[in-house]
Design an enzyme around this catalytic site. Structure first.
Site, PDB file in Angstrom:
ATOM      1  N   GLU A   1      -6.887 -10.643  -2.848  1.00 42.92           N
ATOM      2  CA  GLU A   1      -7.036 -10.527  -4.305  1.00 42.92           C
ATOM      3  C   GLU A   1      -6.030 -11.371  -5.084  1.00 42.92           C
ATOM      4  O   GLU A   1      -6.314 -11.782  -6.215  1.00 42.92           O
ATOM      5  CB  GLU A   1      -6.936  -9.059  -4.726  1.00 42.92           C
ATOM      6  CG  GLU A   1      -8.092  -8.201  -4.297  1.00 42.92           C
ATOM      7  CD  GLU A   1      -7.936  -7.574  -2.923  1.00 42.92           C
ATOM      8  OE1 GLU A   1      -8.735  -6.696  -2.570  1.00 42.92           O
ATOM      9  OE2 GLU A   1      -6.979  -7.970  -2.195  1.00 42.92           O
TER      10      GLU A   1
ATOM     11  N   GLY B   1       6.565 -18.327 -13.094  1.00 42.74           N
ATOM     12  CA  GLY B   1       7.459 -18.695 -11.998  1.00 42.74           C
ATOM     13  C   GLY B   1       7.129 -18.008 -10.696  1.00 42.74           C
ATOM     14  O   GLY B   1       7.737 -18.299  -9.666  1.00 42.74           O
TER      15      GLY B   1
ATOM     16  N   GLU C   1     -17.247  -1.464  -5.507  1.00 45.76           N
ATOM     17  CA  GLU C   1     -17.833  -2.572  -6.265  1.00 45.76           C
ATOM     18  C   GLU C   1     -19.284  -2.861  -5.873  1.00 45.76           C
ATOM     19  O   GLU C   1     -19.993  -3.578  -6.584  1.00 45.76           O
ATOM     20  CB  GLU C   1     -17.006  -3.852  -6.065  1.00 45.76           C
ATOM     21  CG  GLU C   1     -15.636  -3.803  -6.706  1.00 45.76           C
ATOM     22  CD  GLU C   1     -14.704  -2.800  -6.048  1.00 45.76           C
ATOM     23  OE1 GLU C   1     -14.137  -1.972  -6.779  1.00 45.76           O
ATOM     24  OE2 GLU C   1     -14.558  -2.837  -4.811  1.00 45.76           O
TER      25      GLU C   1
ATOM     26  N   HIS D   1     -10.974  -4.619  -6.235  1.00 46.93           N
ATOM     27  CA  HIS D   1     -11.305  -3.378  -5.557  1.00 46.93           C
ATOM     28  C   HIS D   1     -10.290  -2.284  -5.900  1.00 46.93           C
ATOM     29  O   HIS D   1      -9.180  -2.249  -5.342  1.00 46.93           O
ATOM     30  CB  HIS D   1     -11.342  -3.603  -4.046  1.00 46.93           C
ATOM     31  CG  HIS D   1     -11.643  -2.359  -3.255  1.00 46.93           C
ATOM     32  ND1 HIS D   1     -12.572  -1.439  -3.651  1.00 46.93           N
ATOM     33  CD2 HIS D   1     -11.127  -1.893  -2.084  1.00 46.93           C
ATOM     34  CE1 HIS D   1     -12.629  -0.454  -2.762  1.00 46.93           C
ATOM     35  NE2 HIS D   1     -11.753  -0.705  -1.801  1.00 46.93           N
TER      36      HIS D   1
ATOM     37  N   GLY E   1     -15.020  -4.324  -2.413  1.00 42.73           N
ATOM     38  CA  GLY E   1     -14.840  -3.104  -1.641  1.00 42.73           C
ATOM     39  C   GLY E   1     -16.005  -2.182  -1.917  1.00 42.73           C
ATOM     40  O   GLY E   1     -16.940  -2.519  -2.653  1.00 42.73           O
ATOM     41  N   SER E   2     -15.949  -0.985  -1.367  1.00 45.49           N
ATOM     42  CA  SER E   2     -17.086  -0.072  -1.491  1.00 45.49           C
ATOM     43  C   SER E   2     -17.376   0.291  -2.947  1.00 45.49           C
ATOM     44  O   SER E   2     -18.541   0.403  -3.347  1.00 45.49           O
ATOM     45  CB  SER E   2     -16.819   1.199  -0.680  1.00 45.49           C
ATOM     46  OG  SER E   2     -15.571   1.786  -1.053  1.00 45.49           O
TER      47      SER E   2
ATOM     48  N   HIS F   1      15.705 -19.482 -18.279  1.00 49.43           N
ATOM     49  CA  HIS F   1      15.709 -19.053 -16.882  1.00 49.43           C
ATOM     50  C   HIS F   1      17.152 -18.980 -16.368  1.00 49.43           C
ATOM     51  O   HIS F   1      17.700 -17.910 -16.182  1.00 49.43           O
ATOM     52  CB  HIS F   1      14.868 -20.016 -16.034  1.00 49.43           C
ATOM     53  CG  HIS F   1      14.823 -19.647 -14.580  1.00 49.43           C
ATOM     54  ND1 HIS F   1      14.480 -20.558 -13.586  1.00 49.43           N
ATOM     55  CD2 HIS F   1      15.077 -18.485 -13.927  1.00 49.43           C
ATOM     56  CE1 HIS F   1      14.520 -19.967 -12.411  1.00 49.43           C
ATOM     57  NE2 HIS F   1      14.890 -18.712 -12.582  1.00 49.43           N
TER      58      HIS F   1
END
Length: 528
Positions: free
Chosen positions: A47, A401, A28, A70, A25-26, A281
């Site tokens: 991402e 998971g 970065e 970003h 993005g800007s 779980h």
């Protein structure tokens, strides 16, 4: 005088972090502009897929991977994938762009408000440097803490005007720094544990992902052989730490209190190595341990040791402990275990492939050292029943998971492996979470093979709805998706198959292709 950006690139190079996974993005752009020629930028289209690709790359490579996100928006998109990195102890170095320092408090567009707090509690450590001159030291701090036990992801937010500032004096010292763990069992601790194992009537080993991560599988085999003890993989297995056709292998423990107690009922000493105690779980309450059993845990993670509800724990280097313990126990105290019985024939289906048949065909035709990245949760039982895994680093599964790990992680793992074939085994429900990684595979010609096991539903959830006696639940089915067509749209060769013969032909063709290939296999619905 060098600027902060140049010193940071030198620092990353000194730690072999020259591959950057990102979606820019800007904020970065000032860091990425004019990137050195020896660095490689791997672009992902979302991402979540970016972070999962980096995770697969780090797991397969056995060391850190660098991620560039970003600001807050990109970080938020990656948080779901980050949950897997936490529990797989992946040392991801995550950086995020921030607005210029003078505007952060105004909450201008794309300011990352309370940046260091945003990824918590998922990261091991996070910060936003207090000034531009502290950026290189903070990134060095992040790299070292990510790789010290217990390994885990870290996060650094950097205002984009920091990169052009003058680097601090003494920054070159950061390039020479090294840190390493020196924690190991004492001779007295080792002798006491060896004596306990020798004195047990029916000891059992329970091995976790850290054994595989630390390349201690062979040490575990030596210990099992000398003890004449059976071996289970710890529940919720995200890696395979023991050869699955060894005479000691008994399978993967169920992820439920009573299920584990029932499986270990005949044993008086339970040695858990490289795993939490335990990652449950399904809620099936019961006694944590069989009556009269003693449990000892070996782990490098103090958190895992501290939060266990039962047993004793020793915190130290797992590979060192296994290696020394294998040499310390007395061999021949128990009869050698008999060979495993013949594997049951793979089940077949009518109009579709049965997952057992598909895995049996993979076992027959795929390379012996193939790496499997699996995110088809409804076929777990079929996979362990049919596959032969004997090489370290052959199996990866989402450690938390959360879906979306498998397909991008397979792409990242293949990027790390020039010498081994990576095969992604992805459910059709899971595939949609990380489908954009196919574009990355095509763009960089990464020769991963992705197999979509297509049954048109969230199979694991259908099973769980029975376990919970929930009845019919909405949102269970995902029909009408043509993954072969989607793959071709992203630039990946793809085919659809329904029979064993068709699958075998497609697999053989994909193995020699030298580019990414997707195989959509119509499969029978099974339960985990």
């Amino acid at each position: 005088m060098a600027d902060v950006r140049d010193v940071t690139y030198d620092l990353l190079r000194s730690h072999d972090l020259t591959t950057i996974f990102g979606n820019p993005g800007s904020n970065e752009l000032p860091f990425l502009a004019g990137m050195p020629e020896d660095f490689r930028y791997v672009l992902g289209l979302h991402e979540g897929a970016v972070l999962a690709m980096a995770d697969g790359y780090a797991l397969a490579r056995g060391s850190s991977a660098l991620v560039n996100l970003h600001a807050a928006a990109g970080t938020g998109n990656a948080l779901g994938a980050l949950t897997n990195s936490v529990y797989s102890h992946s040392p991801l170095i995550i950086t995020a762009g921030q607005q210029v320092r003078s505007t952060i408090g105004q909450e201008v567009m794309l300011a990352n408000v309370d940046a260091a707090e945003l990824p918590k509690p998922l990261v091991k450590w996070s910060c936003e440097p207090s000034c531009a001159q502290d950026v290189p030291r903070s990134i060095s701090h992040a790299i070292h803490i990510a790789n010290l036990p217990a390994k885990g992801p870290v996060y650094v937010s950097v205002p984009y005007d920091d990169w052009a500032q003058e680097a601090p004096e003494g920054a070159q010292h950061l390039l020479e720094r090294k840190t390493a763990s020196a924690g190991a069992l004492s001779e007295a601790q080792l002798a006491e544990l060896a004596e306990a194992l020798d004195g047990a009537q029916h000891p059992v080993l329970v091995l976790g992902p850290e054994v595989d991560a630390e390349h201690a599988n062979d040490d575990a085999v030596r210990l099992a052989d000398r003890l004449g003890a059976p071996v289970w993989i710890a529940p919720s297995a995200s890696r395979c730490p023991f050869p699955t056709r060894h005479r000691s292998f008994r399978g993967v423990l169920p992820a439920a209190v009573q299920g584990i107690t029932d499986a270990l009922r005949e044993h008086d000493l339970i040695l858990v190595v490289g795993a939490p105690v335990f990652r449950y779980h399904q809620f099936v309450p019961g006694e944590y341990l069989p009556a009269g059993a003693r449990l000892v845990q070996l782990t490098s993670d103090p958190g895992e040791a501290a939060r266990a509800p039962m047993g004793e724990a020793l915190v130290g280097d797992v590979k060192d402990a296994l290696s020394r313990l294998a040499g310390a126990v007395t061999p021949g105290l128990r009869p050698e275990l008999p060979p495993l019985p013949e594997r049951p024939a793979a089940r077949t289906a009518g109009e579709r492939l049965h997952p057992e048949e598909l895995f049996a065909l993979l076992r027959e035709h795929a390379p012996e050292d193939a790496v499997y990245v699996k995110e088809s949760t409804a076929t777990t039982g079929a996979f362990w029943a049919q596959m032969d895994l004997s090489t370290q680093g052959s199996y990866f599964f989402p450690a938390s998971g959360g879906l979306g790990f498998g397909l991008p992680a397979a792409v990242g793992a293949q990027l790390a492996h020039d010498e081994r074939q990576v095969i992604g085994l992805i459910g059709d429900g899971s595939a949609n979470y990380g489908i954009t990684a196919l574009w990355t595979a095509a763009r960089y010609r990464i020769p991963v093979i992705v197999i979509i096991l297509k049954n048109g539903t969230y199979g694991a959830l259908r099973w769980f709805s029975k376990v919970l006696d929930a009845g019919e639940v909405p949102g269970m089915d995902v029909p009408g998706i043509d993954f072969a067509q989607i793959a071709r749209g992203y630039g990946v060769d793809a085919t659809s198959v329904r029979t064993g013969a068709e699958f075998t032909a497609a697999l053989k063709s994909a193995l020699g292709a030298g580019k990414p290939v997707l195989i959509e296999a119509e499969t029978e619905l099974t339960e985990p």
